[in-house]
Structures are given as structure tokens and as C-alpha cells.
Design an enzyme around this catalytic site. Structure first.
Site, PDB file in Angstrom:
ATOM      1  N   GLY A   1       0.767  -1.256   0.000  1.00 28.66           N
ATOM      2  CA  GLY A   1       0.000   0.000   0.000  1.00 28.66           C
ATOM      3  C   GLY A   1       0.786   1.289   0.000  1.00 28.66           C
TER       4      GLY A   1
ATOM      5  N   SER B   1       1.172   8.116   2.004  1.00 25.24           N
ATOM      6  CA  SER B   1       0.492   6.858   2.328  1.00 25.24           C
ATOM      7  C   SER B   1       0.736   6.473   3.784  1.00 25.24           C
ATOM      8  CB  SER B   1       1.039   5.715   1.454  1.00 25.24           C
ATOM      9  OG  SER B   1       0.747   5.939   0.104  1.00 25.24           O
ATOM     10  N   ILE B   2      -0.315   5.951   4.416  1.00 27.13           N
ATOM     11  CA  ILE B   2      -0.166   5.470   5.794  1.00 27.13           C
ATOM     12  C   ILE B   2       0.892   4.369   5.836  1.00 27.13           C
ATOM     13  CG2 ILE B   2      -1.376   4.280   7.664  1.00 27.13           C
ATOM     14  CD1 ILE B   2      -3.925   5.826   6.828  1.00 27.13           C
TER      15      ILE B   2
ATOM     16  N   ASP C   1      -1.510  -6.707  -8.055  1.00 24.97           N
ATOM     17  CA  ASP C   1      -2.904  -6.287  -8.106  1.00 24.97           C
ATOM     18  C   ASP C   1      -3.671  -7.358  -7.344  1.00 24.97           C
ATOM     19  OD1 ASP C   1      -5.555  -5.868  -8.616  1.00 24.97           O
ATOM     20  OD2 ASP C   1      -5.320  -5.523 -10.765  1.00 24.97           O
ATOM     21  N   VAL C   2      -4.233  -6.980  -6.203  1.00 25.20           N
ATOM     22  CA  VAL C   2      -4.822  -7.995  -5.317  1.00 25.20           C
ATOM     23  C   VAL C   2      -6.051  -8.674  -5.914  1.00 25.20           C
ATOM     24  CG1 VAL C   2      -3.903  -7.021  -3.175  1.00 25.20           C
ATOM     25  CG2 VAL C   2      -6.164  -6.259  -4.017  1.00 25.20           C
TER      26      VAL C   2
ATOM     27  N   TYR D   1     -18.988   8.020   2.911  1.00 26.34           N
ATOM     28  CA  TYR D   1     -18.094   6.851   3.043  1.00 26.34           C
ATOM     29  C   TYR D   1     -18.783   5.589   2.505  1.00 26.34           C
ATOM     30  CZ  TYR D   1     -13.947   4.573   4.944  1.00 26.34           C
ATOM     31  OH  TYR D   1     -12.760   3.890   5.081  1.00 26.34           O
TER      32      TYR D   1
ATOM     33  N   LYS E   1     -15.281  -1.946   5.156  1.00 24.82           N
ATOM     34  CA  LYS E   1     -14.457  -1.897   6.375  1.00 24.82           C
ATOM     35  C   LYS E   1     -15.085  -2.733   7.492  1.00 24.82           C
ATOM     36  CE  LYS E   1     -11.071   0.861   5.082  1.00 24.82           C
ATOM     37  NZ  LYS E   1      -9.786   0.249   4.678  1.00 24.82           N
TER      38      LYS E   1
ATOM     39  N   ARG F   1      -4.714  13.022   5.435  1.00 19.22           N
ATOM     40  CA  ARG F   1      -4.620  13.573   4.081  1.00 19.22           C
ATOM     41  C   ARG F   1      -3.793  12.646   3.180  1.00 19.22           C
ATOM     42  NH1 ARG F   1      -5.609  18.883   3.025  1.00 19.22           N
ATOM     43  NH2 ARG F   1      -5.382  19.403   5.214  1.00 19.22           N
ATOM     44  N   THR F   2      -4.452  11.723   2.490  1.00 15.99           N
ATOM     45  CA  THR F   2      -3.770  10.783   1.579  1.00 15.99           C
ATOM     46  C   THR F   2      -4.544  10.716   0.265  1.00 15.99           C
ATOM     47  OG1 THR F   2      -5.063   8.860   2.220  1.00 15.99           O
ATOM     48  CG2 THR F   2      -3.120   9.316   3.565  1.00 15.99           C
TER      49      THR F   2
HETATM   50  P1  NAD Z   1      -3.205   5.389  -0.205  1.00 13.38           P
HETATM   51  O1  NAD Z   1      -3.998   5.720  -1.416  1.00 13.38           O
HETATM   52  O2  NAD Z   1      -1.866   5.968  -0.051  1.00 13.38           O
HETATM   53  O3  NAD Z   1      -3.109   3.799  -0.012  1.00 13.38           O
HETATM   54  C1  NAD Z   1      -4.047   2.903  -0.580  1.00 13.38           C
HETATM   55  C2  NAD Z   1      -3.233   1.861  -1.299  1.00 13.38           C
HETATM   56  O4  NAD Z   1      -4.080   0.825  -1.831  1.00 13.38           O
HETATM   57  C3  NAD Z   1      -2.451   2.444  -2.474  1.00 13.38           C
HETATM   58  O5  NAD Z   1      -1.072   2.198  -2.304  1.00 13.38           O
HETATM   59  C4  NAD Z   1      -2.987   1.684  -3.677  1.00 13.38           C
HETATM   60  O6  NAD Z   1      -1.996   1.452  -4.663  1.00 13.38           O
HETATM   61  C5  NAD Z   1      -3.427   0.381  -3.030  1.00 13.38           C
HETATM   62  N1  NAD Z   1      -4.343  -0.389  -3.870  1.00 13.38           N
HETATM   63  C6  NAD Z   1      -5.571  -0.009  -4.317  1.00 13.38           C
HETATM   64  N2  NAD Z   1      -6.085  -0.980  -5.112  1.00 13.38           N
HETATM   65  C7  NAD Z   1      -5.168  -1.990  -5.150  1.00 13.38           C
HETATM   66  C8  NAD Z   1      -5.117  -3.250  -5.810  1.00 13.38           C
HETATM   67  N3  NAD Z   1      -6.094  -3.680  -6.611  1.00 13.38           N
HETATM   68  N4  NAD Z   1      -4.011  -4.026  -5.618  1.00 13.38           N
HETATM   69  C9  NAD Z   1      -2.987  -3.620  -4.841  1.00 13.38           C
HETATM   70  N5  NAD Z   1      -2.990  -2.424  -4.177  1.00 13.38           N
HETATM   71  C10 NAD Z   1      -4.066  -1.617  -4.348  1.00 13.38           C
HETATM   72  O7  NAD Z   1      -4.149   5.876   1.008  1.00 13.38           O
HETATM   73  P2  NAD Z   1      -4.077   5.547   2.585  1.00 13.38           P
HETATM   74  O8  NAD Z   1      -4.976   6.552   3.204  1.00 13.38           O
HETATM   75  O9  NAD Z   1      -2.686   5.421   3.030  1.00 13.38           O
HETATM   76  O10 NAD Z   1      -4.845   4.147   2.666  1.00 13.38           O
HETATM   77  C11 NAD Z   1      -4.271   3.002   3.279  1.00 13.38           C
HETATM   78  C12 NAD Z   1      -5.311   2.296   4.129  1.00 13.38           C
HETATM   79  O11 NAD Z   1      -5.650   3.127   5.243  1.00 13.38           O
HETATM   80  C13 NAD Z   1      -6.614   2.001   3.407  1.00 13.38           C
HETATM   81  O12 NAD Z   1      -7.117   0.739   3.820  1.00 13.38           O
HETATM   82  C14 NAD Z   1      -7.526   3.110   3.914  1.00 13.38           C
HETATM   83  O13 NAD Z   1      -8.893   2.780   3.826  1.00 13.38           O
HETATM   84  C15 NAD Z   1      -7.053   3.186   5.346  1.00 13.38           C
HETATM   85  N6  NAD Z   1      -7.443   4.385   6.087  1.00 13.38           N
HETATM   86  C16 NAD Z   1      -7.218   5.622   5.564  1.00 13.38           C
HETATM   87  C17 NAD Z   1      -7.618   6.740   6.282  1.00 13.38           C
HETATM   88  C18 NAD Z   1      -7.423   8.129   5.711  1.00 13.38           C
HETATM   89  O14 NAD Z   1      -8.102   9.056   6.160  1.00 13.38           O
HETATM   90  N7  NAD Z   1      -6.519   8.328   4.779  1.00 13.38           N
HETATM   91  C19 NAD Z   1      -8.215   6.612   7.554  1.00 13.38           C
HETATM   92  C20 NAD Z   1      -8.405   5.325   8.060  1.00 13.38           C
HETATM   93  C21 NAD Z   1      -8.017   4.219   7.323  1.00 13.38           C
END
Ligand code: NAD
Length: 270
Positions: free
Chosen positions: A22, A28-29, A72-73, A164, A171, A201-202
Site C-alpha cells: 500500500g 500513504s499510511i 494487483d490484489v 463513506y 471496512k 490527508r492521503t
Molecule cells: P493510499 O492511497 O496511499 O493507499 C491505498 C493503497 O491501496 C495504495 O497504495 C494503492 O496502490 C493500493 N491499492 C488499491 N487498489 C489496489 C489493488 N487492486 N491491488 C494492490 N494495491 C491496491 O491511502 P491511505 O490513506 O494510506 O490508505 C491506506 C489504508 O488506510 C486504506 O485501507 C484506507 O482505507 C485506510 N485508512 C485511511 C484513512 C485516511 O483518512 N486516509 C483513515 C483510516 C483508514
């Protein structure tokens, strides 16, 4: 992550090898978590979405990550190849970070009831929830000495948050999957937990209609009246992925400056 912030250094992850999924960019987180794990001595492999090489490679170099594979998952052959690449390099794993989610933009706005399609619903569940089960199966098979797996969720699973929508349902499935995986893998010494950060902020947040509003509300409605920090999320990940978290499994840990505990605010009082 504040530019001048240094992730606490140490040896909590020394000798541990694992996968971080990810990482799309420096917001990215998964990137924040990887920085913290590396600062504690972890050896990391990145699995990233195909086509992200140019962005992910320089980040990997910053942390000395040498094992990278595109995945790609939704594609079994791509999953097989990516896990095979890591197996060839690492042999076994101690930790796995699932930080992947996706829903069609059209489904992340307005009315949940009117805007949710069968195709969009299944796609969101496939990428955001089933992928975790699939990853847990593949990663745990490479953890003969036990290990720790985490995923990232959001409170839109527990409460109805504007826009959402389908992702909230995905989720909820992800969180239930965390508990079932924890039950299955517990006897093998593998812990499985979910972190639930507040809005950050992502790229993913940018895909949600009114994402900025989610950030502002997350801050103003939180107990601490502040944004969720990358440092806080990375620190909680370190706790769960290191031996510090050794008796915690099947848990949903909120890292949201106290957003989830709040009832109505003073402004709402009659
Ligand atoms: P991000 O967009 O940086 O990360 C999401 C990742 O998912 C990306 O790297 C993307 O390439 C990957 N991805 C999407 N489809 C894919 C696929 N088919 N195969 C492989 N990889 C795939 O954004 P983020 O905010 O860092 O999100 C990471 C996680 O944190 C997610 O599960 C998101 O729901 C969760 N989250 C985010 C927030 C927020 O506010 N940003 C809050 C709570 C939870």
C-alpha cells in the site's frame, strides 16, 4: 508526517522481516508505518500496485528496501508472483501490513442506498476486504515461527459517515475478517489486528467526496481537537507488529485523537 519528525530509533524490529503493502507515495499510511519499522531495524519488502514503480522505487531506496514486487490484489497470478518474489528473498516472514482499499469514486458520494451498484459493491469488498483474507492466508503460510499481521480500517464501519458509503460496509467486513483470522491463526502464534486511524490527508481520502470535510470534522469532533498524526498511527503499528504487542490479537485499535469516543459536542447542547 511533519518534515522534521524523526521516527524513534531502536531495535524493536531487529531480525524481523516482513511485507508492507500500500505505499503509493510519501503520504500513504503504509509509508509512515514502513519508516517507523525501518527505524527499529526491520527488513522490509514492498508490494505495490502495478504502474507505481517510479514513485515507489525512490521511497524504497530511502529506507534501504531492496525487495519490491508489483501486485494487483484482484489478480491471483499477480498475487502468486508477488509472494513468490518475497519468499525467494526472505524465506520466512515475521510481519505483514495490509494497507489497501478501493471503491469507485461514484459510490463514495451522496446517497448510499441510491448510488451503490452490484459491480461497485463487489469491487470495494474484493479489494478492501477479501484481499486481506487472501494476504493473511499467503503471509501466514510463510510464518512458521509465529508473526503479526495488521490491516487499516476506518470508523465509517461502525457509524454512518457521510459519503463513506460502500467503503464503510467493506471496512465492517474487514474488521470481522480480522477477528476470524485472529481466531484461526492464534494457535500458530500469529496475531491479527486492525488499526482504525482518523481521517488523514492521503490519496485515498482525496477519492472520497468531501474528504476535506472529513478531516475538518475529524479534528473538531475529536477529544483532543487535533488531526490524527502519522507518527501516532506508525507508533501503534510498531506496538502491534513488535513483541510489545505479544498478547493482543483480534483487536480494533482506534488511533484518531479520540474521535470515536465522542457523543454530541458542547455546540450541540440545547
Ligand atoms: P493510499 O492511497 O496511499 O493507499 C491505498 C493503497 O491501496 C495504495 O497504495 C494503492 O496502490 C493500493 N491499492 C488499491 N487498489 C489496489 C489493488 N487492486 N491491488 C494492490 N494495491 C491496491 O491511502 P491511505 O490513506 O494510506 O490508505 C491506506 C489504508 O488506510 C486504506 O485501507 C484506507 O482505507 C485506510 N485508512 C485511511 C484513512 C485516511 O483518512 N486516509 C483513515 C483510516 C483508514
Amino acid at each position: 508526517m511533519a518534515d522534521d519528525y524523526q521516527m524513534p530509533k531502536g531495535e524493536l524490529m531487529k531480525g524481523k522481516k516482513g511485507i508492507v503493502t500500500g505505499v503509493a507515495n510519501h503520504q500513504s499510511i503504509a509509508w509512515g508505518i514502513a519508516c517507523q519499522l525501518a527505524a527499529q531495524g526491520a527488513e522490509i519488502a514492498f508490494l505495490h500496485l502495478p504502474g507505481m514503480e517510479r514513485r515507489v522505487q525512490p521511497l524504497a531506496e530511502q529506507l534501504g528496501v531492496k525487495v519490491l514486487a508489483a501486485v494487483d490484489v484482484t489478480d491471483d497470478a499477480s498475487m502468486d508472483a508477488a509472494f513468490e518474489t518475497v519468499k525467494a528473498a526472505f524465506g520466512t516472514l515475521d510481519f505483514f501490513v495490509h494497507s489497501i482499499a478501493f471503491a469507485n469514486k461514484d459510490e463514495l458520494k451522496g446517497s448510499f442506498v441510491d448510488n451503490t451498484t452490484r459491480e461497485g459493491f463487489l469491487r470495494a469488498l474484493d479489494i478492501s476486504a477479501f484481499s486481506f483474507v487472501d494476504c493473511a492466508r499467503r503471509a501466514s503460510a510463510m510464518m512458521p515461527n509465529g508473526g503479526s499481521i495488521i490491516t487499516l480500517t476506518y470508523m465509517g464501519s461502525e457509524r454512518a459517515i457521510p459519503n463513506y458509503n460502500t467503503m464503510g460496509v467493506a471496512k465492517a467486513a474487514l474488521e470481522a475478517a480480522t477477528r476470524y483470522a485472529a481466531r484461526d491463526l492464534g494457535p500458530k502464534g500469529i496475531r491479527v489486528n486492525a488499526l482504525s486511524p482518523g481521517a488523514m490527508r492521503t490519496l485515498s481520502l482525496a477519492g472520497i467526496s468531501g474528504g476535506r470535510g472529513m478531516l475538518a470534522k475529524g479534528r473538531s469532533l475529536s477529544a483532543m481537537k487535533e488531526d490524527t498524526s502519522m507518527e501516532g498511527v506508525a507508533g501503534a503499528a510498531l506496538w502491534l507488529l513488535s513483541d510489545l504487542g505479544r498478547s493482543t490479537t483480534g483487536e480494533l485499535v482506534h488511533v484518531d485523537a479520540g474521535f470515536h469516543i465522542m457523543g454530541f459536542t458542547e455546540d450541540d447542547e440545547a
